[in-house]
Motif scaffolding. Structure first.
Motif, PDB file in Angstrom:
ATOM      1  N   LEU A  52       0.822  -1.205   0.000  1.00 45.92           N
ATOM      2  CA  LEU A  52       0.000   0.000   0.000  1.00 45.92           C
ATOM      3  C   LEU A  52       0.855   1.254   0.000  1.00 45.92           C
ATOM      4  CD1 LEU A  52      -2.523  -0.907   2.830  1.00 45.92           C
ATOM      5  CD2 LEU A  52      -3.153  -0.503   0.451  1.00 45.92           C
ATOM      6  N   ALA A  53       1.881   1.235   0.851  1.00 48.14           N
ATOM      7  CA  ALA A  53       2.672   2.437   1.077  1.00 48.14           C
ATOM      8  C   ALA A  53       4.029   2.043   1.634  1.00 48.14           C
ATOM      9  CB  ALA A  53       1.942   3.362   2.053  1.00 48.14           C
ATOM     10  N   ASP A  54       4.959   2.991   1.620  1.00 53.59           N
ATOM     11  CA  ASP A  54       6.266   2.805   2.238  1.00 53.59           C
ATOM     12  C   ASP A  54       6.397   3.764   3.414  1.00 53.59           C
ATOM     13  OD1 ASP A  54       7.719   2.500  -1.022  1.00 53.59           O
ATOM     14  OD2 ASP A  54       7.164   0.900   0.355  1.00 53.59           O
ATOM     15  N   VAL A  55       6.979   3.278   4.521  1.00 56.87           N
ATOM     16  CA  VAL A  55       7.235   4.123   5.677  1.00 56.87           C
ATOM     17  C   VAL A  55       8.686   3.939   6.106  1.00 56.87           C
ATOM     18  CG1 VAL A  55       4.840   4.058   6.475  1.00 56.87           C
ATOM     19  CG2 VAL A  55       6.472   2.352   7.318  1.00 56.87           C
ATOM     20  N   ALA A  56       9.153   4.830   6.963  1.00 62.24           N
ATOM     21  CA  ALA A  56      10.543   4.784   7.420  1.00 62.24           C
ATOM     22  C   ALA A  56      10.813   3.534   8.236  1.00 62.24           C
ATOM     23  CB  ALA A  56      10.850   6.024   8.242  1.00 62.24           C
ATOM     24  N   ASP A  57      12.009   3.010   8.090  1.00 63.30           N
ATOM     25  CA  ASP A  57      12.457   1.829   8.826  1.00 63.30           C
ATOM     26  C   ASP A  57      13.593   2.262   9.748  1.00 63.30           C
ATOM     27  OD1 ASP A  57      13.045  -0.685   9.723  1.00 63.30           O
ATOM     28  OD2 ASP A  57      13.780  -1.464   7.811  1.00 63.30           O
ATOM     29  N   ALA A  58      13.260   2.494  11.028  1.00 65.48           N
ATOM     30  CA  ALA A  58      14.187   3.111  11.967  1.00 65.48           C
ATOM     31  C   ALA A  58      15.232   2.124  12.480  1.00 65.48           C
ATOM     32  CB  ALA A  58      13.419   3.695  13.144  1.00 65.48           C
ATOM     33  N   ASP A  59      16.352   2.690  12.952  1.00 69.24           N
ATOM     34  CA  ASP A  59      17.344   1.896  13.660  1.00 69.24           C
ATOM     35  C   ASP A  59      17.427   2.376  15.111  1.00 69.24           C
ATOM     36  OD1 ASP A  59      18.806   4.265  13.636  1.00 69.24           O
ATOM     37  OD2 ASP A  59      20.238   3.580  12.127  1.00 69.24           O
ATOM     38  N   GLU A  60      18.395   1.845  15.857  1.00 73.08           N
ATOM     39  CA  GLU A  60      18.499   2.158  17.276  1.00 73.08           C
ATOM     40  C   GLU A  60      18.754   3.643  17.521  1.00 73.08           C
ATOM     41  OE1 GLU A  60      19.836  -0.342  15.625  1.00 73.08           O
ATOM     42  OE2 GLU A  60      20.335  -2.054  16.918  1.00 73.08           O
ATOM     43  N   GLN A  61      19.555   4.282  16.662  1.00 72.78           N
ATOM     44  CA  GLN A  61      19.841   5.689  16.852  1.00 72.78           C
ATOM     45  C   GLN A  61      18.599   6.548  16.633  1.00 72.78           C
ATOM     46  OE1 GLN A  61      22.681   7.150  18.072  1.00 72.78           O
ATOM     47  NE2 GLN A  61      21.245   8.858  18.189  1.00 72.78           N
ATOM     48  N   ASP A  62      17.778   6.168  15.667  1.00 70.66           N
ATOM     49  CA  ASP A  62      16.520   6.893  15.467  1.00 70.66           C
ATOM     50  C   ASP A  62      15.653   6.818  16.720  1.00 70.66           C
ATOM     51  OD1 ASP A  62      16.873   7.662  12.706  1.00 70.66           O
ATOM     52  OD2 ASP A  62      16.523   5.556  12.161  1.00 70.66           O
TER      53      ASP A  62
END
Length: 496
Positions: A52-62
């Motif tokens: 449907l959509a793309d969203v951000a894929d965070a890491d530990e620093q985020d």
């Protein structure tokens, strides 16, 4: 602010507008920002399997950045007058209500539940915001004199502090509102980690709360496919003061262990194995109506879903036949299609897990009265299923099904029913149908669960404490008890 990056699977202006409520980046300090690495992840439509959509894929620093902002505003937010916090929640309630249709469509697209159910969840979510808008001004301590008269005892309530909220995919808006509402009312700041399958509803709620006046940094949303690493890193941070989690018992157990390092305040709403008792004197029409609600809400993908139907032997065959008739008539399809009553399971793995439980029951002698198999074609659909003759010890009776499958098991005495109902590590909710008031009271007292529904198949209510015992968790959400999970008690001794 940017909206979710939409794929060409969207087929109508309504769907595009609903997706426009969400965001494609992390929600940190009131802004949409990209993941530090630039990584993204797809959000799929479980009815088609297409993105449907793309969203951000965070890491530990985020995640640490999100907590930085929650910590930065924590003291200011804690000192904000309760009336102001309550008014923000009240405005958020009104905004969610006004945009109910778009929020429901957004939820259906990412999670799959039929639109009618999604609208019900939106209304349920809004009620948590309204309930806790009223509770914000009711937080109170006490004043008393010590028994020897020498000291005055002042007891006050203070917000716990920065809180990590981990929410599930099956109720993507309601579980957020049920946690965020009391935290806002109590004066806590938050980092929310929604399920990777259904982050869009949480992003939409964050935006509406900002529109309602929630200060930047009080609520931060971090989406990721690396949940274990990201959540684990936050739990190691000594600035975090509380963890609240809704999800499986297996994951909850790991999080409790990790939270012990910093002795966090913890509340856990975990798995269930809910018994649904039908006594000999029950109104069978009402019991079947209740069974349909208790079993089929969200396609059976709910911790409160009835998992075991324990029916008195004198009416078991009649009940199973009526239930199978009702289940066989349900319309299965994409939740956005008119008249659909049962949507897809969240993904192919979940569908396969449900089918494995059904086939195991069949291999041990269970009879399929209706359904009993995945449905062909695109999407992760499973036929509404009723089984009889399920042998004791079958996996279907021991594990949480999380699908549209109802095993019917007869019992002979009330004692047998209670022993079977309580014979599980889980203890979230139980349901019971009887016209005998004394028996209803006995069942209410002897069923070993945190909640009991008597002659009703739905117990969830924002004004009531939701939660379980044993391996179903601890802590309560909703009701006057819900805000206490976000408050610490401080005692002050005063020499007059």
């Amino acid at each position: 602010m940017s909206t979710a990056t939409v794929h060409d699977v969207i087929t109508s202006e309504d769907e595009a507008r609903a997706l426009g409520l969400a965001a494609d980046g992390l929600w940190i300090a009131g802004e949409v920002v990209a993941a530090r690495s630039g990584a993204t992840m797809p959000v799929d439509d479980p009815a088609t399997g297409r993105p449907l959509a793309d969203v951000a894929d965070a890491d530990e620093q985020d995640a640490t950045t999100a907590l930085d902002h929650a910590v930065e505003v924590a003291d200011t937010w804690a000192r904000t007058p309760p009336r102001e916090r309550g008014e923000i929640l009240r405005r958020a309630y009104e905004l969610v209500t006004q945009r109910a249709d778009d929020l429901a469509l957004l939820m259906t697209l990412e999670m799959g539940k039929p639109l009618a159910e999604a609208r019900g969840e939106v209304a349920y979510s809004a009620e948590f915001l309204r309930w806790f808008s009223e509770e914000a001004v009711r937080v109170a301590g006490r004043w008393s004199t010590s028994p020897d008269g020498a000291t005055r005892l002042l007891t006050m309530k203070r917000p716990v502090g920065p809180t990590l909220m981990v929410t599930p995919w099956n109720f993507p808006l309601a579980m957020g509102a049920r946690k965020i509402g009391p935290a806002v009312a109590a004066g806590c700041t938050m980092v929310v980690k929604p399920a990777s399958q259904t982050p869009l509803s949480m992003y939409a709620l964050a935006r509406l709360l900002q529109e309602a006046g929630l200060p930047d940094g009080v609520l931060n949303v971090v989406t990721t496919r690396r949940s274990g690493a990201v959540v684990g890193s936050l739990l190691k941070d000594r600035r975090l003061r509380k963890l609240t989690f809704t999800g499986s018992t297996e994951v909850g157990r790991v999080l409790v262990e990790q939270s012990a390092r910093n002795l966090l305040r913890v509340s856990m709403e975990l798995g269930g194995n809910a018994p649904f008792l039908v006594m000999a004197d029950a109104d069978l029409d009402a019991a079947v109506d209740g069974a349909m609600v208790a079993k089929m809400r969200t396609m059976g993908e709910a911790c409160t879903a009835a998992n075991r139907f324990l029916v008195h032997a004198s009416v078991a065959e009649d009940f199973a036949s009526r239930l199978a008739h009702r289940m066989s008539r349900l319309r299965v399809g994409r939740g956005t299609d008119p008249g659909v009553q049962v949507g897809p399971l969240i993904d192919g793995r979940s569908r396969d897990d449900v089918d494995a439980l059904v086939q195991d029951a069949r291999d041990t002698g269970a009879d399929v009265l209706t359904g009993g198999e995945p449905l062909p074609g695109a999407g992760s659909f499973y036929a509404p299923t009723v089984l009889s003759g399920v042998a004791p010890g079958t996996r279907l009776l021991e594990e949480e099904i999380f699908g549209p499958v109802a095993p019917v098991v007869p019992f002979d005495t009330v004692e047998d029913a209670l022993e079977t109902a309580n014979g599980t590590d889980y203890g979230l909710v139980a349901y019971a149908y009887t016209r005998d008031l004394s028996l209803a009271l006995r069942l209410s007292e002897e069923l070993d669960t945190g909640m009991v529904g008597i002659n009703q198949g739905l117990v969830s209510n924002p004004a009531a404490p939701f939660g379980g015992v044993k391996h179903s968790g601890f802590g309560r959400e909703g009701g006057p008890e819900g805000i206490e999970e976000y408050l610490e008690t401080r005692y002050v001794g005063i020499k007059p």
